[in-house]
Design an enzyme around this catalytic site. Sequence first.
Site, PDB file in Angstrom:
ATOM      1  N   HIS A  34      -5.508   7.270  -4.917  1.00  0.00           N
ATOM      2  CA  HIS A  34      -5.181   8.544  -4.318  1.00  0.00           C
ATOM      3  C   HIS A  34      -5.087   9.306  -5.688  1.00  0.00           C
ATOM      4  CE1 HIS A  34      -3.917  11.557  -1.770  1.00  0.00           C
ATOM      5  NE2 HIS A  34      -2.787  11.852  -2.233  1.00  0.00           N
ATOM      6  N   HIS A 101      -5.493  15.658   3.567  1.00  0.00           N
ATOM      7  CA  HIS A 101      -4.238  14.660   4.201  1.00  0.00           C
ATOM      8  C   HIS A 101      -4.685  14.168   5.372  1.00  0.00           C
ATOM      9  CE1 HIS A 101       0.030  15.313   3.779  1.00  0.00           C
ATOM     10  NE2 HIS A 101      -0.352  14.916   2.731  1.00  0.00           N
TER      11      HIS A 101
END
Length: 738
Positions: A34, A101
């Site tokens: 990430h 998200h």
Amino acid sequence: MSLADSDHELVVEELGREPTPAEAALFENLWSEHCAYRSSRPLLSAFESEGEQVVIGPGDDAAVVALPESEDEGTDVDADTNADTNGDDSQTYITMGIESHNHPSYVDPFDGAATGVGGIVRDTLSMGAYPIALADSLYFGEFDREHSKYLFEGVVEGISHYGNCIGVPTVAGSVDFHPDYEGNPLVNVACVGLTNEERLVTAEAQEPGNKLVLVGNATGRDGLGGASFASEDLAEDAETEDRPAVQVGDPYAEKLLIEANEQLVDEGLIESARDLGAAGLGGASSELVAKGGLGAAIELERVHQREPNMSALEILLAESQERMCYEVDPENVDRVAEIAARFDLGCSVIGEVTEENYTCTFEGETVVDVDAYFLGEGAPMNDLPSEEPAEPDTDLPDADLSAAFDAVVSSPNTASKRWVYRQYDHEVGVRTSVGPGDDAAIIAVREANTGLAISSGAAPNWTTTAPYDGARAIALENATNIAAKGATPLAAVDCLNGGNPEKPDVYGGFTGIVDGLADMCETLSTPVVGGNVSLYNDSVAGPIPPTPTLAMVGTKTGYEAPPLEVQPTAEGDSELLLVGDLALESDEFALGGSEYLAQFDGSDQFPALPSDEQAADLVGTLASVADDETTLAVHDVSHGGLVVALAEMVSDDAGLDVSVPDVSDLAGALFHEQPGRALIQTDSPEAVRDAFDDVAPVVSLGSTTDDGTLSLTVGDETITTDATEIRDLRATIEDELA
């Protein structure tokens, strides 16, 4: 949280000792997929990110792009802040950023989506910009699944609640349903901000001795390990077991932070800034100083906290929302604290910028002492095997045209998204000239007398069928959306979503969407100035389709644009033209990736795309024609094919009497989804033909009527319906969820 063995060995070699628990956790998060882009960074050099308009490209919290200068450029008072955003004649800049998200929105759809909005807005603030527009692109499992509808409703509610509360209009976006998102939805949110060259702030620490000041909400235990959580496949029990990794948003605090940030920038009190997102304070502060080639000394107990007995690791890695880390000259610290207090925000002087290592102490004990650059850039890149995706077979259904019309027009993918965007306040800020529901939104940037067109989305059916060509098509379709409003593409940001990259077929598809998006954006002279990568979107249900969300902006003089719906005219006074349809020239229709095949379980090759020269010329010509006073309406043709575009142009005031040229493949002519096409209503058809001469084919389809009826003749068949029936067909989502 645990550091992988191979990474642990590298850390020990660099430090010359075992890492402390806080250091190990910090490395585990900042070296995650990430944060470190370990599997994707080797591919991202394919993107062209430079151009005369690019002020700051990839690598900062958001990109910064200069708007074209206008002879009529003036000043404007921002409606929300009463701040003159261009009163010093500085060149006007916009910022662009996009965030995913995805995992949090599966676990907790409301808070997961809401905090995605909050994070991308704070990325905008950290560049010294004021947020002026949001665009969301959402992807869910099949609409008829109850779990998909639960996630869909929660995500839309989270986005609308947060965006409406902070007063930033959501003006564009997309919604797609596909069975392969069932176990892992995607929530991609883009934000556009406004600043100028005098107000610009970056995330690069400037000078040793400056103070590091934390402003915003108090730190709690929410969001611990969020970066690590986002870098692994979703487990079957993720909705319960991973809930502590999901942040909890407070939009009212974010609104206060927006206004406080504006005041801090106005008074020139900020040397550099970084919002607290992935990996919390540890991520933001270490990245800030590493980018400036410096270090930091932080005292963790100084951080204002909302929960008792927090440990050093919790303070360092919690992803509590609505927080900013500022570099401040010591002389300005008291004034920063005064402004924070005025807006009822917490404020802590947590340390200072140093010349060397990144160190953190807690109650007198050193818990972190590492080189900031190694922490941020030391993660090794992955060299992963890749497999080329197989080409689809050709298996075409034999569907009744009338039934196919109803099925495609009423599909949740092509149906009206009014249920979504009516929940968003898309007019707050009094800048929205064209709102959601059109090909592209237009925001009035009065400071530069410029209309800013915004289009955002992807097409999972396309990239499932052909990752490379599907991604090229997505870039062309977004550019066509912008051109249909009379604007010329300026820049783009992307959110590259994929499954588990350790699977060769998944990584092959991901490689394809990167290269396809990069190639078409370069063809269109549209630099990709920033973005986000989200991998490991994989679950027990399998990997998601490779999904390259593109958020593109374009510019035009002024803020007016031709409407999407056809306009009523006297009989014979206007004509409806179809431009850019390559298949009609050759009578070779490929239906791969179309909603028609999705509805009837067929498969086919992806349609041919315009050549590079054709694509660039088509977009530029369409923008010019759309801006001409003889053009009455323009609508791009893509998802759902020609039938959906025609249905969307009909209103109660004006209908269409159209006839598709005689072709051997009636379904192909109506339902193929080659992008780069547009329908143009004009009272000067010869001028349009002249404009597109040697650029793209132009076909006359018919004319408008005054009874709100769509009469569509193809071959020996005629489909007749009216605006009311079309509205009923397109109300699939609203009927189900209202």
